[in-house]
Design an enzyme around this catalytic site. Structure first.
Site, PDB file in Angstrom:
ATOM      1  N   ASP A 135       0.872  -1.162   0.000  1.00 23.62           N
ATOM      2  CA  ASP A 135       0.000   0.000   0.000  1.00 23.62           C
ATOM      3  C   ASP A 135       0.920   1.226   0.000  1.00 23.62           C
ATOM      4  O   ASP A 135       2.118   1.102   0.273  1.00 23.62           O
ATOM      5  CB  ASP A 135      -0.869  -0.044   1.271  1.00 23.62           C
ATOM      6  CG  ASP A 135      -1.686   1.211   1.435  1.00 23.62           C
ATOM      7  OD1 ASP A 135      -2.309   1.642   0.457  1.00 23.62           O
ATOM      8  OD2 ASP A 135      -1.695   1.773   2.558  1.00 23.62           O
ATOM      9  N   LEU A 136       0.398   2.396  -0.320  1.00 20.63           N
ATOM     10  CA  LEU A 136       1.243   3.599  -0.383  1.00 20.63           C
ATOM     11  C   LEU A 136       1.105   4.480   0.868  1.00 20.63           C
ATOM     12  O   LEU A 136       2.030   4.611   1.670  1.00 20.63           O
ATOM     13  CB  LEU A 136       0.874   4.416  -1.627  1.00 20.63           C
ATOM     14  CG  LEU A 136       1.616   5.743  -1.764  1.00 20.63           C
ATOM     15  CD1 LEU A 136       3.066   5.513  -2.156  1.00 20.63           C
ATOM     16  CD2 LEU A 136       0.938   6.639  -2.801  1.00 20.63           C
ATOM     17  N   ASP A 137      -0.116   5.054   1.004  1.00 20.88           N
ATOM     18  CA  ASP A 137      -0.328   6.052   2.061  1.00 20.88           C
ATOM     19  C   ASP A 137      -0.239   5.405   3.438  1.00 20.88           C
ATOM     20  O   ASP A 137      -1.010   4.496   3.754  1.00 20.88           O
ATOM     21  CB  ASP A 137      -1.702   6.707   1.893  1.00 20.88           C
ATOM     22  CG  ASP A 137      -1.810   7.487   0.590  1.00 20.88           C
ATOM     23  OD1 ASP A 137      -0.919   8.306   0.328  1.00 20.88           O
ATOM     24  OD2 ASP A 137      -2.786   7.273  -0.160  1.00 20.88           O
ATOM     25  N   THR A 175       1.786  10.063   4.172  1.00 16.08           N
ATOM     26  CA  THR A 175       0.764  10.973   3.639  1.00 16.08           C
ATOM     27  C   THR A 175      -0.544  10.884   4.415  1.00 16.08           C
ATOM     28  O   THR A 175      -1.414  11.725   4.228  1.00 16.08           O
ATOM     29  CB  THR A 175       0.464  10.631   2.166  1.00 16.08           C
ATOM     30  OG1 THR A 175       0.442   9.218   2.079  1.00 16.08           O
ATOM     31  CG2 THR A 175       1.482  11.205   1.230  1.00 16.08           C
ATOM     32  N   LYS A 179      -8.920   5.473   6.450  1.00 13.83           N
ATOM     33  CA  LYS A 179      -7.640   5.007   5.899  1.00 13.83           C
ATOM     34  C   LYS A 179      -7.894   3.886   4.895  1.00 13.83           C
ATOM     35  O   LYS A 179      -8.637   2.952   5.194  1.00 13.83           O
ATOM     36  CB  LYS A 179      -6.711   4.522   7.011  1.00 13.83           C
ATOM     37  CG  LYS A 179      -6.095   5.661   7.789  1.00 13.83           C
ATOM     38  CD  LYS A 179      -5.033   5.158   8.749  1.00 13.83           C
ATOM     39  CE  LYS A 179      -4.416   6.332   9.503  1.00 13.83           C
ATOM     40  NZ  LYS A 179      -3.556   5.859  10.596  1.00 13.83           N
ATOM     41  N   GLY A 180      -7.273   3.989   3.744  1.00 17.18           N
ATOM     42  CA  GLY A 180      -7.425   2.951   2.715  1.00 17.18           C
ATOM     43  C   GLY A 180      -8.715   3.060   1.928  1.00 17.18           C
ATOM     44  O   GLY A 180      -8.905   2.356   0.948  1.00 17.18           O
ATOM     45  N   ARG A 190     -11.646   8.093  -2.212  1.00 11.06           N
ATOM     46  CA  ARG A 190     -12.044   9.482  -1.972  1.00 11.06           C
ATOM     47  C   ARG A 190     -13.563   9.613  -1.864  1.00 11.06           C
ATOM     48  O   ARG A 190     -14.081  10.236  -0.939  1.00 11.06           O
ATOM     49  CB  ARG A 190     -11.516  10.359  -3.117  1.00 11.06           C
ATOM     50  CG  ARG A 190     -11.366  11.808  -2.753  1.00 11.06           C
ATOM     51  CD  ARG A 190     -10.857  12.613  -3.936  1.00 11.06           C
ATOM     52  NE  ARG A 190      -9.603  12.098  -4.468  1.00 11.06           N
ATOM     53  CZ  ARG A 190      -9.077  12.460  -5.640  1.00 11.06           C
ATOM     54  NH1 ARG A 190      -9.694  13.356  -6.395  1.00 11.06           N
ATOM     55  NH2 ARG A 190      -7.943  11.926  -6.064  1.00 11.06           N
ATOM     56  N   SER A 194      -2.619   0.625  -4.280  1.00 12.36           N
ATOM     57  CA  SER A 194      -3.111   1.780  -3.508  1.00 12.36           C
ATOM     58  C   SER A 194      -4.483   2.226  -3.991  1.00 12.36           C
ATOM     59  O   SER A 194      -4.795   2.123  -5.176  1.00 12.36           O
ATOM     60  CB  SER A 194      -2.124   2.939  -3.685  1.00 12.36           C
ATOM     61  OG  SER A 194      -2.675   4.140  -3.207  1.00 12.36           O
ATOM     62  N   ALA A 195      -5.272   2.765  -3.065  1.00  9.80           N
ATOM     63  CA  ALA A 195      -6.582   3.313  -3.426  1.00  9.80           C
ATOM     64  C   ALA A 195      -6.450   4.714  -4.014  1.00  9.80           C
ATOM     65  O   ALA A 195      -7.402   5.257  -4.572  1.00  9.80           O
ATOM     66  CB  ALA A 195      -7.463   3.378  -2.183  1.00  9.80           C
ATOM     67  N   LYS A 209     -11.066  -0.850  -1.651  1.00 10.15           N
ATOM     68  CA  LYS A 209     -10.813  -1.680  -0.473  1.00 10.15           C
ATOM     69  C   LYS A 209     -11.965  -1.455   0.506  1.00 10.15           C
ATOM     70  O   LYS A 209     -12.432  -0.321   0.591  1.00 10.15           O
ATOM     71  CB  LYS A 209      -9.496  -1.269   0.214  1.00 10.15           C
ATOM     72  CG  LYS A 209      -8.259  -1.456  -0.666  1.00 10.15           C
ATOM     73  CD  LYS A 209      -7.029  -0.833   0.026  1.00 10.15           C
ATOM     74  CE  LYS A 209      -5.840  -0.822  -0.919  1.00 10.15           C
ATOM     75  NZ  LYS A 209      -4.641  -0.148  -0.370  1.00 10.15           N
ATOM     76  N   GLU A 238       0.098  -3.296   4.666  1.00  8.99           N
ATOM     77  CA  GLU A 238      -1.056  -2.387   4.777  1.00  8.99           C
ATOM     78  C   GLU A 238      -1.107  -1.693   6.127  1.00  8.99           C
ATOM     79  O   GLU A 238      -0.812  -2.301   7.149  1.00  8.99           O
ATOM     80  CB  GLU A 238      -2.349  -3.205   4.658  1.00  8.99           C
ATOM     81  CG  GLU A 238      -3.069  -3.069   3.352  1.00  8.99           C
ATOM     82  CD  GLU A 238      -3.588  -1.680   3.024  1.00  8.99           C
ATOM     83  OE1 GLU A 238      -3.667  -0.832   3.920  1.00  8.99           O
ATOM     84  OE2 GLU A 238      -3.903  -1.445   1.852  1.00  8.99           O
ATOM     85  N   ASP A 239      -1.522  -0.428   6.133  1.00 11.39           N
ATOM     86  CA  ASP A 239      -1.698   0.269   7.419  1.00 11.39           C
ATOM     87  C   ASP A 239      -3.177   0.461   7.771  1.00 11.39           C
ATOM     88  O   ASP A 239      -3.484   1.017   8.821  1.00 11.39           O
ATOM     89  CB  ASP A 239      -1.032   1.655   7.401  1.00 11.39           C
ATOM     90  CG  ASP A 239      -1.791   2.630   6.510  1.00 11.39           C
ATOM     91  OD1 ASP A 239      -2.187   2.232   5.393  1.00 11.39           O
ATOM     92  OD2 ASP A 239      -1.996   3.774   6.929  1.00 11.39           O
TER      93      ASP A 239
HETATM   94  C1  BG6 Z   1      -5.777   5.768   0.384  1.00 11.39           C
HETATM   95  C2  BG6 Z   1      -5.763   6.624   1.630  1.00 11.39           C
HETATM   96  O1  BG6 Z   1      -4.505   5.250   0.152  1.00 11.39           O
HETATM   97  O2  BG6 Z   1      -6.183   6.539  -0.746  1.00 11.39           O
HETATM   98  C3  BG6 Z   1      -7.105   7.314   1.825  1.00 11.39           C
HETATM   99  O3  BG6 Z   1      -5.475   5.811   2.747  1.00 11.39           O
HETATM  100  C4  BG6 Z   1      -7.484   8.086   0.572  1.00 11.39           C
HETATM  101  O4  BG6 Z   1      -7.023   8.182   2.936  1.00 11.39           O
HETATM  102  C5  BG6 Z   1      -7.475   7.142  -0.638  1.00 11.39           C
HETATM  103  O5  BG6 Z   1      -8.790   8.654   0.711  1.00 11.39           O
HETATM  104  C6  BG6 Z   1      -7.797   7.873  -1.948  1.00 11.39           C
HETATM  105  O6  BG6 Z   1      -6.749   8.767  -2.219  1.00 11.39           O
HETATM  106  P1  BG6 Z   1      -6.814   9.940  -3.260  1.00 11.39           P
HETATM  107  O7  BG6 Z   1      -5.393  10.455  -3.271  1.00 11.39           O
HETATM  108  O8  BG6 Z   1      -7.205   9.352  -4.581  1.00 11.39           O
HETATM  109  O9  BG6 Z   1      -7.817  10.936  -2.772  1.00 11.39           O
HETATM  110 MG    MG Z   2      -2.710   3.169   3.617  1.00 11.14          MG
END
Ligand code: BG6
Ligand code: MG
Length: 217
Positions: A9-11, A17, A45-46, A49, A114-115, A145, A169-170
């Site tokens: 996962d990224l964020d 972030t 988280k995860g 948007r 990542s989402a 997710k 994953e966090d």
């Molecule tokens: C996930 C984050 O990786 O991405 C969420 O944990 C975020 O907090 C989601 O809402 C969507 O991200 P973005 O950058 O497309 O708004």
């Molecule tokens: Mg994450």
């Protein structure tokens, strides 16, 4: 040594972030008269948007038109992009480069799952894009997710069966997604919150090369 698929996962896993997503959602929620706490943020988280905004609106009992919904999503993202504008490699979380380099040295395929629709921009900013053999982000999936789609596409791109994939994953939603994909789930963060994961570590400094070698058996 066998080949496994490692999906990150990224964020909140590769870069910190999560704090910027929190601030941008808090600014947005407060601007429409909705309270927003760190506890509630945990549930975002995860989460994509659109799903995140839907949750905030539900918490605040707000009903809005589709046009306003789109405008709020854009406002949140503009705010978020401002926060991450000056991001650089110093915001990579502890020991992530060591783990990526170790896996690369062992010729293990690595994917991002990542989402976020901003994932590629962020990997470019922190100069990690080249470390990944495949990238799956919020632009590539239909189901967010905890649906396993993002990780299943990652496994497919790496050409590794889901049962041989390991996910870092966090978020609770992300751990659930990895579990439903029948992958090994490794939680990064709090043991209590991520109690559905197969393993949980506070951060990558706790993940030794020996542990990674065990996963390759
Ligand atoms: C996930 C984050 O990786 O991405 C969420 O944990 C975020 O907090 C989601 O809402 C969507 O991200 P973005 O950058 O497309 O708004
Ligand atoms: Mg994450």
């Amino acid at each position: 040594m066998s080949k496994k698929g490692f999906i990150f996962d990224l964020d909140g896993v590769i870069v910190d972030t999560a704090k910027y997503h929190f601030l941008a959602w808090k600014n947005l929620a407060n601007s429409i008269g909705v309270d927003f706490t760190e506890m509630q943020n945990e549930q975002l988280k995860g989460v994509s948007r659109a799903d995140s905004l839907n949750k905030i609106l539900a918490w605040g009992n707000k009903n809005i038109s589709e046009d306003v919904f789109k405008a709020l999503m854009n406002r949140k993202n503009d705010d978020y992009l401002n926060y991450i504008e000056k991001m650089d490699a110093s915001e990579i979380l502890v020991d992530v480069p060591r783990v990526l380099d170790f896996l690369n040295d062992q010729a293990q395929p690595i994917a991002l799952g990542s989402a976020s629709k901003n994932a590629r921009i962020i990997l470019q900013k922190v100069k990690l894009l080249k470390k990944f053999n495949a990238i799956v982000d919020g632009n590539d999936v239909n189901k967010a997710k905890p649906d396993p789609e993002v990780f299943l596409i990652g496994a497919q791109l790496l050409n590794i069966k889901p049962a041989f994939c390991i996910v870092f994953e966090d978020s609770v939603a992300g751990v659930q997604a990895a579990n439903s994909a029948q992958m090994i789930s490794i939680g990064i963060g709090d043991k209590e919150i991520l109690n559905e994961a197969d393993y949980v570590f506070k951060d990558f400094s706790e993940i030794t090369n020996d542990f990674l070698k065990e996963l390759l058996k």
